[in-house]
Design a protein around this motif. Sequence first.
Motif, mmCIF file in Angstrom:
data_model
loop_
_atom_site.group_PDB
_atom_site.id
_atom_site.type_symbol
_atom_site.label_atom_id
_atom_site.label_comp_id
_atom_site.label_asym_id
_atom_site.label_seq_id
_atom_site.Cartn_x
_atom_site.Cartn_y
_atom_site.Cartn_z
ATOM 1 N N ALA A 160 0.818 -1.219 0.000
ATOM 2 C CA ALA A 160 0.000 0.000 0.000
ATOM 3 C C ALA A 160 0.847 1.263 0.000
ATOM 4 C CB ALA A 160 -0.938 0.006 1.207
ATOM 5 N N THR A 161 2.113 1.125 0.378
ATOM 6 C CA THR A 161 3.026 2.263 0.347
ATOM 7 C C THR A 161 4.153 2.045 -0.665
ATOM 8 O OG1 THR A 161 4.192 1.270 2.240
ATOM 9 C CG2 THR A 161 2.581 2.990 2.724
ATOM 10 N N ALA A 162 3.985 1.069 -1.541
ATOM 11 C CA ALA A 162 4.997 0.734 -2.558
ATOM 12 C C ALA A 162 6.345 0.400 -1.914
ATOM 13 C CB ALA A 162 5.148 1.868 -3.571
ATOM 14 N N ASP A 163 6.282 -0.248 -0.751
ATOM 15 C CA ASP A 163 7.495 -0.616 -0.023
ATOM 16 C C ASP A 163 7.814 -2.099 -0.144
ATOM 17 O OD1 ASP A 163 8.758 1.638 1.155
ATOM 18 O OD2 ASP A 163 7.100 1.837 2.562
ATOM 19 N N ALA A 164 7.211 -2.778 -1.115
ATOM 20 C CA ALA A 164 7.495 -4.202 -1.296
ATOM 21 C C ALA A 164 7.355 -4.577 -2.768
ATOM 22 C CB ALA A 164 6.557 -5.058 -0.450
ATOM 23 N N LEU A 165 8.190 -5.509 -3.187
ATOM 24 C CA LEU A 165 8.159 -6.046 -4.546
ATOM 25 C C LEU A 165 8.074 -7.561 -4.465
ATOM 26 C CD1 LEU A 165 8.525 -5.714 -7.651
ATOM 27 C CD2 LEU A 165 10.995 -5.884 -7.251
#
Length: 232
Positions: A160-165
């Motif tokens: 949700a915060t673009a902190d994972a791939l």
Amino acid sequence: MKGLLIVGGILLLLVAITPWFAKNLPSAWNPFTPLQVTDSPTFITRYKLQRLAGDPQACLAVLEQAQQQGYLSFSQPAPTSGSCPLPAPIRVQRFGDVRLSASFLASCSLAVSSTMFVTQTVKPLAAAELGSPLVRIDHLGSYACRNIYHRAEGRLSEHATADALDMSGFRLANGQQIGVLKTWPRQGNDAQWLHQIFQQSCRYYGNSIGPDYNAAHANHFHLGMRGRGFCR
């Protein structure tokens, strides 16, 4: 009084040796120099990575230098709004000569960690262990405005915060495809390589979650920024 003298002496010593540190220590061991994506993952490097999350300008400077050096290509799309806003998103387009199944949105710190992981681990180990250059990384996405495990209630996912791939597979120049779902439980060089790079990922991210953690991760590596070295 004696304690104050000792503290004062330590401060004077630090001031005196700081120029020596700045000149002679390698960047990966020098807390006074900016992070570079080629820095090996020492505890100093991890400290610098953690600081970047709270310093957008310094983080962007690291990415811009890495792009100039050819380690990744990225753009800066407009901020997103809504329930899961991204004030300063990064769109990662490729890692040097390694293509992606699709570009992805990332926080700046995720983009930095992912560039380091691909540059220092995935690419060189593919060539060394599998005998063919890495040419593409497949993934299942990064940014998604949702709760963890898609639950109706609970805390927001790192996505949700673009902190994972979520990396799901790797393709080599010789045409070989190594997917996490099929390769992870097998024996052989491909599986050993996959396990090896997963273990190495723990040095660059706050958390690395793979197929051995639970069934929800059977087909990908979840590589996220939260935490400090959770690896399973």
